[in-house]
Design a protein around this motif. Structure first.
Motif, PDB file in Angstrom:
ATOM      1  N   ALA A 176     -42.199  -6.742 -19.671  1.00 27.38           N
ATOM      2  CA  ALA A 176     -42.369  -7.818 -18.801  1.00 27.38           C
ATOM      3  C   ALA A 176     -41.262  -8.969 -18.875  1.00 27.38           C
ATOM      4  CB  ALA A 176     -43.744  -8.373 -18.969  1.00 27.38           C
ATOM      5  N   TYR A 177     -41.040  -9.355 -20.072  1.00 32.80           N
ATOM      6  CA  TYR A 177     -40.177 -10.511 -20.265  1.00 32.80           C
ATOM      7  C   TYR A 177     -38.684 -10.461 -19.392  1.00 32.80           C
ATOM      8  CZ  TYR A 177     -37.878 -14.412 -22.242  1.00 32.80           C
ATOM      9  OH  TYR A 177     -37.307 -15.767 -22.423  1.00 32.80           O
ATOM     10  N   PRO A 178     -38.030  -9.073 -19.493  1.00 32.99           N
ATOM     11  CA  PRO A 178     -36.755  -9.009 -18.632  1.00 32.99           C
ATOM     12  C   PRO A 178     -36.902  -9.366 -17.160  1.00 32.99           C
ATOM     13  CG  PRO A 178     -37.096  -7.165 -20.407  1.00 32.99           C
ATOM     14  CD  PRO A 178     -38.275  -8.201 -20.224  1.00 32.99           C
ATOM     15  N   PHE A 179     -38.238  -9.211 -16.809  1.00 34.46           N
ATOM     16  CA  PHE A 179     -38.231  -9.417 -15.181  1.00 34.46           C
ATOM     17  C   PHE A 179     -38.464 -10.916 -14.838  1.00 34.46           C
ATOM     18  CE2 PHE A 179     -40.010  -5.065 -15.094  1.00 34.46           C
ATOM     19  CZ  PHE A 179     -39.668  -4.771 -13.733  1.00 34.46           C
ATOM     20  N   LEU A 180     -38.205 -11.859 -15.896  1.00 38.77           N
ATOM     21  CA  LEU A 180     -38.166 -13.040 -15.480  1.00 38.77           C
ATOM     22  C   LEU A 180     -36.562 -13.292 -15.159  1.00 38.77           C
ATOM     23  CD1 LEU A 180     -39.649 -14.770 -18.858  1.00 38.77           C
ATOM     24  CD2 LEU A 180     -40.554 -15.043 -16.347  1.00 38.77           C
ATOM     25  N   SER A 181     -35.500 -12.333 -15.146  1.00 40.32           N
ATOM     26  CA  SER A 181     -34.357 -12.381 -14.843  1.00 40.32           C
ATOM     27  C   SER A 181     -34.226 -12.643 -13.395  1.00 40.32           C
ATOM     28  CB  SER A 181     -33.412 -11.554 -15.422  1.00 40.32           C
ATOM     29  OG  SER A 181     -33.862 -10.210 -15.152  1.00 40.32           O
ATOM     30  N   ILE A 182     -35.329 -11.830 -12.546  1.00 44.14           N
ATOM     31  CA  ILE A 182     -35.544 -11.858 -11.263  1.00 44.14           C
ATOM     32  C   ILE A 182     -35.544 -13.500 -10.588  1.00 44.14           C
ATOM     33  CG2 ILE A 182     -36.998 -11.419  -9.238  1.00 44.14           C
ATOM     34  CD1 ILE A 182     -37.534  -8.700 -10.536  1.00 44.14           C
ATOM     35  N   GLY A 183     -36.297 -14.296 -11.490  1.00 40.59           N
ATOM     36  CA  GLY A 183     -36.059 -15.790 -11.133  1.00 40.59           C
ATOM     37  C   GLY A 183     -34.761 -16.044 -11.133  1.00 40.59           C
ATOM     38  N   PHE A 184     -33.738 -15.702 -11.769  1.00 43.78           N
ATOM     39  CA  PHE A 184     -32.349 -16.220 -11.709  1.00 43.78           C
ATOM     40  C   PHE A 184     -31.688 -15.780 -10.380  1.00 43.78           C
ATOM     41  CE2 PHE A 184     -32.410 -15.296 -16.570  1.00 43.78           C
ATOM     42  CZ  PHE A 184     -32.752 -16.470 -16.611  1.00 43.78           C
ATOM     43  N   VAL A 185     -32.206 -14.606  -9.981  1.00 40.76           N
ATOM     44  CA  VAL A 185     -31.684 -13.741  -8.816  1.00 40.76           C
ATOM     45  C   VAL A 185     -32.218 -14.745  -7.508  1.00 40.76           C
ATOM     46  CG1 VAL A 185     -31.536 -12.005  -7.091  1.00 40.76           C
ATOM     47  CG2 VAL A 185     -31.518 -11.535  -9.627  1.00 40.76           C
ATOM     48  N   PHE A 186     -33.435 -14.901  -7.683  1.00 42.19           N
ATOM     49  CA  PHE A 186     -34.297 -15.674  -6.373  1.00 42.19           C
ATOM     50  C   PHE A 186     -33.788 -17.124  -6.294  1.00 42.19           C
ATOM     51  CE2 PHE A 186     -37.834 -18.395  -5.075  1.00 42.19           C
ATOM     52  CZ  PHE A 186     -37.938 -17.736  -3.908  1.00 42.19           C
ATOM     53  N   SER A 187     -33.756 -17.756  -7.295  1.00 39.53           N
ATOM     54  CA  SER A 187     -33.004 -19.281  -7.378  1.00 39.53           C
ATOM     55  C   SER A 187     -31.453 -19.481  -7.048  1.00 39.53           C
ATOM     56  CB  SER A 187     -33.506 -19.939  -8.788  1.00 39.53           C
ATOM     57  OG  SER A 187     -32.834 -19.173  -9.720  1.00 39.53           O
ATOM     58  N   ALA A 188     -30.742 -18.449  -7.394  1.00 37.63           N
ATOM     59  CA  ALA A 188     -29.533 -18.572  -7.122  1.00 37.63           C
ATOM     60  C   ALA A 188     -29.188 -18.250  -5.758  1.00 37.63           C
ATOM     61  CB  ALA A 188     -28.678 -17.365  -7.776  1.00 37.63           C
ATOM     62  N   VAL A 189     -30.021 -17.345  -5.046  1.00 36.13           N
ATOM     63  CA  VAL A 189     -29.935 -17.090  -3.564  1.00 36.13           C
ATOM     64  C   VAL A 189     -30.471 -18.263  -2.510  1.00 36.13           C
ATOM     65  CG1 VAL A 189     -30.408 -15.731  -1.747  1.00 36.13           C
ATOM     66  CG2 VAL A 189     -29.838 -14.815  -3.808  1.00 36.13           C
ATOM     67  N   VAL A 190     -31.720 -18.771  -3.328  1.00 32.85           N
ATOM     68  CA  VAL A 190     -32.305 -19.944  -2.339  1.00 32.85           C
ATOM     69  C   VAL A 190     -31.585 -21.262  -2.771  1.00 32.85           C
ATOM     70  CG1 VAL A 190     -34.346 -21.443  -2.432  1.00 32.85           C
ATOM     71  CG2 VAL A 190     -34.648 -18.931  -2.537  1.00 32.85           C
ATOM     72  N   ALA A 191     -30.856 -21.482  -3.800  1.00 34.87           N
ATOM     73  CA  ALA A 191     -30.280 -22.678  -3.822  1.00 34.87           C
ATOM     74  C   ALA A 191     -28.863 -22.465  -3.098  1.00 34.87           C
ATOM     75  CB  ALA A 191     -29.671 -22.838  -5.616  1.00 34.87           C
ATOM     76  N   TYR A 192     -28.250 -21.426  -3.131  1.00 33.68           N
ATOM     77  CA  TYR A 192     -27.182 -21.358  -2.196  1.00 33.68           C
ATOM     78  C   TYR A 192     -27.718 -21.796  -0.746  1.00 33.68           C
ATOM     79  CZ  TYR A 192     -23.679 -19.051   0.662  1.00 33.68           C
ATOM     80  OH  TYR A 192     -22.616 -18.777   1.721  1.00 33.68           O
ATOM     81  N   PHE A 193     -28.534 -21.426  -0.144  1.00 30.01           N
ATOM     82  CA  PHE A 193     -29.095 -21.898   1.049  1.00 30.01           C
ATOM     83  C   PHE A 193     -29.651 -23.192   1.323  1.00 30.01           C
ATOM     84  CE2 PHE A 193     -28.848 -17.010   1.639  1.00 30.01           C
ATOM     85  CZ  PHE A 193     -28.085 -17.050   2.706  1.00 30.01           C
ATOM     86  N   ALA A 194     -30.533 -23.400   0.269  1.00 26.20           N
ATOM     87  CA  ALA A 194     -31.142 -24.763   0.390  1.00 26.20           C
ATOM     88  C   ALA A 194     -30.278 -25.911  -0.192  1.00 26.20           C
ATOM     89  CB  ALA A 194     -32.249 -24.784  -0.332  1.00 26.20           C
ATOM     90  N   PHE A 195     -29.469 -25.777  -1.134  1.00 27.91           N
ATOM     91  CA  PHE A 195     -28.878 -26.845  -1.882  1.00 27.91           C
ATOM     92  C   PHE A 195     -27.318 -26.819  -1.636  1.00 27.91           C
ATOM     93  CE2 PHE A 195     -32.703 -26.256  -4.658  1.00 27.91           C
ATOM     94  CZ  PHE A 195     -33.308 -27.290  -3.871  1.00 27.91           C
ATOM     95  N   GLY A 196     -26.843 -25.845  -0.986  1.00 24.39           N
ATOM     96  CA  GLY A 196     -25.363 -25.709  -0.867  1.00 24.39           C
ATOM     97  C   GLY A 196     -24.854 -25.258  -2.232  1.00 24.39           C
ATOM     98  N   GLU A 197     -25.459 -24.681  -3.215  1.00 20.59           N
ATOM     99  CA  GLU A 197     -24.959 -24.388  -4.524  1.00 20.59           C
ATOM    100  C   GLU A 197     -23.984 -23.149  -4.241  1.00 20.59           C
ATOM    101  OE1 GLU A 197     -27.615 -24.396  -7.812  1.00 20.59           O
ATOM    102  OE2 GLU A 197     -28.447 -26.328  -7.288  1.00 20.59           O
ATOM    103  N   PRO A 198     -22.825 -22.994  -5.023  1.00 22.31           N
ATOM    104  CA  PRO A 198     -21.904 -22.030  -4.980  1.00 22.31           C
ATOM    105  C   PRO A 198     -22.438 -20.506  -5.207  1.00 22.31           C
ATOM    106  CG  PRO A 198     -21.289 -23.094  -6.758  1.00 22.31           C
ATOM    107  CD  PRO A 198     -22.381 -24.075  -6.001  1.00 22.31           C
ATOM    108  N   LEU A 199     -22.132 -19.394  -4.512  1.00 23.19           N
ATOM    109  CA  LEU A 199     -22.566 -18.157  -5.076  1.00 23.19           C
ATOM    110  C   LEU A 199     -21.467 -17.288  -4.935  1.00 23.19           C
ATOM    111  CD1 LEU A 199     -25.065 -16.732  -5.676  1.00 23.19           C
ATOM    112  CD2 LEU A 199     -25.699 -16.150  -3.189  1.00 23.19           C
ATOM    113  N   GLY A 200     -20.423 -17.369  -5.951  1.00 18.27           N
ATOM    114  CA  GLY A 200     -19.188 -16.425  -5.940  1.00 18.27           C
ATOM    115  C   GLY A 200     -19.452 -15.224  -6.343  1.00 18.27           C
ATOM    116  N   GLY A 201     -18.305 -14.474  -6.319  1.00 14.67           N
ATOM    117  CA  GLY A 201     -18.209 -13.060  -6.590  1.00 14.67           C
ATOM    118  C   GLY A 201     -18.737 -12.687  -8.067  1.00 14.67           C
ATOM    119  N   LEU A 202     -18.271 -13.617  -8.951  1.00 18.21           N
ATOM    120  CA  LEU A 202     -18.982 -13.288 -10.337  1.00 18.21           C
ATOM    121  C   LEU A 202     -20.687 -13.423 -10.321  1.00 18.21           C
ATOM    122  CD1 LEU A 202     -16.356 -14.618 -12.738  1.00 18.21           C
ATOM    123  CD2 LEU A 202     -16.932 -12.117 -12.435  1.00 18.21           C
TER     124      LEU A 202
END
Length: 120
Positions: free
Chosen positions: A74-100
């Motif tokens: 179960a615990y490793p699934f928390l990493s999906i939160g990183f994916v979700f928040s990075a994508v939403v933050a890109y669109f909602a807050f204009g945070e960078p989402l580069g190649g790395l």
């Protein structure tokens, strides 16, 4: 284990949503201060109140997950939160989402696919 994946995803996405709401709320408050006025604006901010409420629901759902699924799965699934928040933050807050970051997100997703294939 696979039967609990929807509950795990629900809990993780609630947690990430709570963090995004808290970010929005804190961003709207302006310069960080320990003044009573700032604290009151924070306590009464609808994004912060909503974020705390969503976070509370995510905690309850995560407790249910932990009661049903091995923590090592179960615990490793928390990493999906990183994916979700990075994508939403890109669109909602204009945070960078580069190649790395995108490569890291792909590796996280690959790792989770491997985890779901493990029996037990």
């Amino acid at each position: 284990m696979i039967v609990f994946i929807p509950l795990i995803l629900f809990s993780v996405l609630l947690n990430a949503t709570a963090q995004l709401l808290l970010k929005k709320g804190m961003s709207s408050l302006g310069e960080l201060s320990l003044s009573l006025e700032f604290i009151l604006r924070g306590v009464l901010n609808p994004y912060i109140i909503g974020g705390m409420g969503v976070y509370a629901v995510s905690i309850v759902s995560w407790l249910i997950v932990l009661a049903k699924v091995n923590v090592s799965v179960a615990y490793p699934f928390l990493s999906i939160g990183f994916v979700f928040s990075a994508v939403v933050a890109y669109f909602a807050f204009g945070e960078p989402l580069g190649g790395l970051k995108i490569l890291g997100i792909a590796l996280i997703c690959l790792g989770l696919v491997c985890l779901t294939m493990v029996k037990g």
